[in-house]
Write a protein that holds these residues in place. Structure first.
Motif, PDB file in Angstrom:
ATOM      1  N   UNK A  20      50.658  47.599 -41.039  1.00 25.43           N
ATOM      2  CA  UNK A  20      49.611  48.557 -40.716  1.00 25.43           C
ATOM      3  C   UNK A  20      49.113  48.275 -39.302  1.00 25.43           C
ATOM      4  N   UNK A  21      47.937  47.737 -39.160  1.00 18.52           N
ATOM      5  CA  UNK A  21      47.413  47.453 -37.817  1.00 18.52           C
ATOM      6  C   UNK A  21      46.872  46.027 -37.804  1.00 18.52           C
ATOM      7  N   UNK A  62      46.676  42.359 -38.181  1.00 15.50           N
ATOM      8  CA  UNK A  62      47.443  41.490 -39.078  1.00 15.50           C
ATOM      9  C   UNK A  62      47.423  42.021 -40.505  1.00 15.50           C
ATOM     10  N   UNK A  63      47.313  43.348 -40.641  1.00  9.82           N
ATOM     11  CA  UNK A  63      47.180  43.960 -41.957  1.00  9.82           C
ATOM     12  C   UNK A  63      48.476  44.614 -42.417  1.00  9.82           C
ATOM     13  N   UNK A  64      48.663  44.587 -43.736  1.00 15.29           N
ATOM     14  CA  UNK A  64      49.656  45.403 -44.429  1.00 15.29           C
ATOM     15  C   UNK A  64      48.905  46.334 -45.372  1.00 15.29           C
ATOM     16  N   UNK A  65      49.564  47.384 -45.798  1.00 16.06           N
ATOM     17  CA  UNK A  65      49.050  48.200 -46.887  1.00 16.06           C
ATOM     18  C   UNK A  65      50.089  48.175 -48.003  1.00 16.06           C
ATOM     19  N   UNK A  66      49.647  47.754 -49.193  1.00 16.43           N
ATOM     20  CA  UNK A  66      50.513  47.682 -50.370  1.00 16.43           C
ATOM     21  C   UNK A  66      50.303  48.934 -51.204  1.00 16.43           C
ATOM     22  N   UNK A  67      51.378  49.522 -51.720  1.00 11.12           N
ATOM     23  CA  UNK A  67      51.288  50.781 -52.453  1.00 11.12           C
ATOM     24  C   UNK A  67      52.194  50.757 -53.677  1.00 11.12           C
TER      25      UNK A  67
END
Length: 531
Positions: free
Chosen positions: A500-501, A503-508
């Protein structure tokens, strides 16, 4: 009390109130040190049986865009909407999208804050439909295209408002490239990109320079080489050059650095020894570093055995036997061992020091067996970029199994500086697409991660330093620490993890959640995961 009498009492429940080990809740293992935190979660009341959800993370404005398709009541038709969520996963916008019933979703990509969704007709071959959602303006634009010759879209990228698509043609024998201009409705095939299968093709696109660069593999059946072509954003050929090895090595496929890097033009990929189906190691070169006029830059080759961590997925005893066997072959001047590895290359990731990181997933086709008759698919069910599932001798293709992900750091001259490996578990997907995700942390380390059902598995990488491969955390259904024991996921499907942006991820994915003091629920979830 004798044993027989005691067993009778137990069978009739006389000792039902006695403490039993199995009635105790299992202790939760503590999270790893410096584990990521989950700062936000959003749930949509959807099930995999009556909906489809496609997710696009937008680092440009820290939002996430969803294309949500729901079955219409009393109908088998699907109604689509674009939904946009902010950095806290709160819904910001929602726009209905009218898609004619003949179309089904194919692929999605983004450029800046604009998301493109591509659909293909199920009744008219070659008919495509594109929807462009501009999250900043909150507008949706659609276009229909009659390509006539296209059969399948293999890859899709956006460049300056145009879509560059890698296309498998109706004859199932050739691959080409197609430009779709969503603003004007015009389309064109790129005449300079027309290759017979099993050509492998990668490309990079850059809006700042308005350039797209393609890397195409070519083979005569014995050796293979690479053909590099640079095009304008309108498909006009700017330059073309061949890259090949002078020895018995063959170049399989490669990735180029993005066109906006004018100081270095690095090419990194895989090579083989005679058999172009399997990689023997990596190669790299700086295409700008010519020492004399007309002199080709040198290719540097790195056999997998030369890498420090490539064989970390093997047990130590097997690694030791492998290296001993290789040393003996070298001592006897015997040709090197032939490896049988297939690698899926990610796009090169620029680093603050000017170098690049290459990630490659090591995979193999996975099969299950039955006792029915055999069927041979159209071509190359063994893992080609354009292969189709099928069965061979009662083998049913069951997806691509990843064993480990190789990550390598190169300097600006194309020299290998370090390597590392992320050993994975339970990682299989139906299509040959990236499954392990990469993100750069503020301190310069890298994190490789993926979802294994409702677990996030990850590895922190500091160049060539050894580190654990077994770090994992559960995907939380409740973010409050006081309520985490009140519910838990009992089934997770279509799980995915997107960079994502920051140091982030988005888990789905879809989940069935068991609630201790209430009805269970089925949802599509979004979780923000921060390292």
């Amino acid at each position: 009390m004798n044993i027989r009498y005691l067993s009778l009492l137990l069978s009739f429940g006389v000792l039902a109130n006695a403490p039993a080990a199995h009635a105790q809740k299992p202790r939760k293992s503590p999270p790893p040190a410096n584990a990521p935190v989950q700062t936000a979660r959003t749930e949509l009341p959807l099930t995999a049986a009556n909906s489809e959800v496609h997710v696009q993370a937008l680092p440009a404005d820290s939002t996430v865009v969803l294309l949500v398709g729901r079955e219409r009541p009393l109908s088998n038709k699907v109604a689509f909407t674009f939904q946009q969520y902010d950095h806290a996963l709160q819904r910001r916008n929602e726009h209905p999208l009218e898609i004619p019933d003949e179309f089904s979703f194919m692929r999605m990509c983004a450029e800046g804050t604009t998301v493109y969704a591509l659909f293909s007709s199920g009744s008219t071959p070659g008919r495509l439909y594109v929807a462009a959602y501009n999250g900043r303006l909150g507008q949706v634009r659609t276009q229909q295209f009659e390509t006539r010759l296209s059969r399948e879209i293999v890859e899709l990228k956006a460049l300056d408002g145009r879509l560059f698509a890698t296309v498998l043609l109706n004859d199932q024998l050739h691959v080409t490239a197609l430009i779709l201009d969503v603003a004007t409705g015009q389309m064109q095939y790129i005449s300079s990109i027309y290759e017979p299968l099993p050509t492998q093709l990668t490309f990079v696109a850059d809006a700042a320079t308005r350039r797209a660069e393609y890397v195409l593999s070519q083979t005569n059946g014995r050796k293979s080489r690479l053909l590099l072509k640079q095009l304008t954003d309108r498909g006009q050929l700017v330059s073309a050059e061949f890259v090949q090895a002078e020895s018995d090595r063959s170049l399989i496929t490669a990735q180029l650095t993005p066109p906006q890097d004018t100081a270095a033009r690095l090419l990194m990929g895989t090579y083989s020894l005679r058999d172009a189906n399997y990689a023997q190691g990596l190669f790299a070169t700086n295409l700008r570093s010519t020492t004399e006029v007309g002199t080709k830059p040198p290719l540097r080759f790195y056999d997998f055995l030369r890498l420090k961590h490539f064989f970390d997925y093997l047990k130590p005893s097997r690694q030791a036997r492998l290296r001993l066997r290789t040393e003996r072959r070298i001592a006897r001047s015997v040709p090197p061992l032939r490896w049988h590895y297939r690698l899926l290359l990610h796009e090169l990731l620029p680093q603050p020091d000017g170098g690049y990181v290459l990630v490659a997933e090591v995979y193999h086709p996975h099969y299950r067996y039955n006792n029915y008759g055999s069927y041979i698919g159209p071509f190359n069910s063994l893992g080609n970029q354009y292969g189709y599932p099928g069965t061979i001798n009662s083998r049913i293709f069951d997806g691509y199994q990843t064993t480990h992900a190789l990550v390598c750091g190169f300097d600006r001259s194309g020299n290998l500086v370090w390597d590392n490996t992320f050993v994975v578990e339970n990682l299989r997907r139906s299509e040959l697409e990236e499954a392990v995700r990469l993100q750069t942390l503020p301190d310069g380390r890298l994190v490789l991660a993926y979802l294994d059902e409702h677990k996030l598995r990850y590895k922190l990488i500091n160049r060539a330093e050894s580190s654990p491969n077994d770090h994992e955390i559960p995907i939380q259904t409740v973010l409050s620490a006081a309520d985490t024991d009140a519910e838990r996921p009992i089934e997770t499907s279509q799980a995915d993890l997107l960079p994502w942006y920051g140091s982030r991820f988005v888990a789905t994915g879809y989940q069935r959640v068991r609630v201790e003091h209430g009805p269970n629920r089925e949802v599509f979830f979004l979780n923000s995961v921060v390292f």
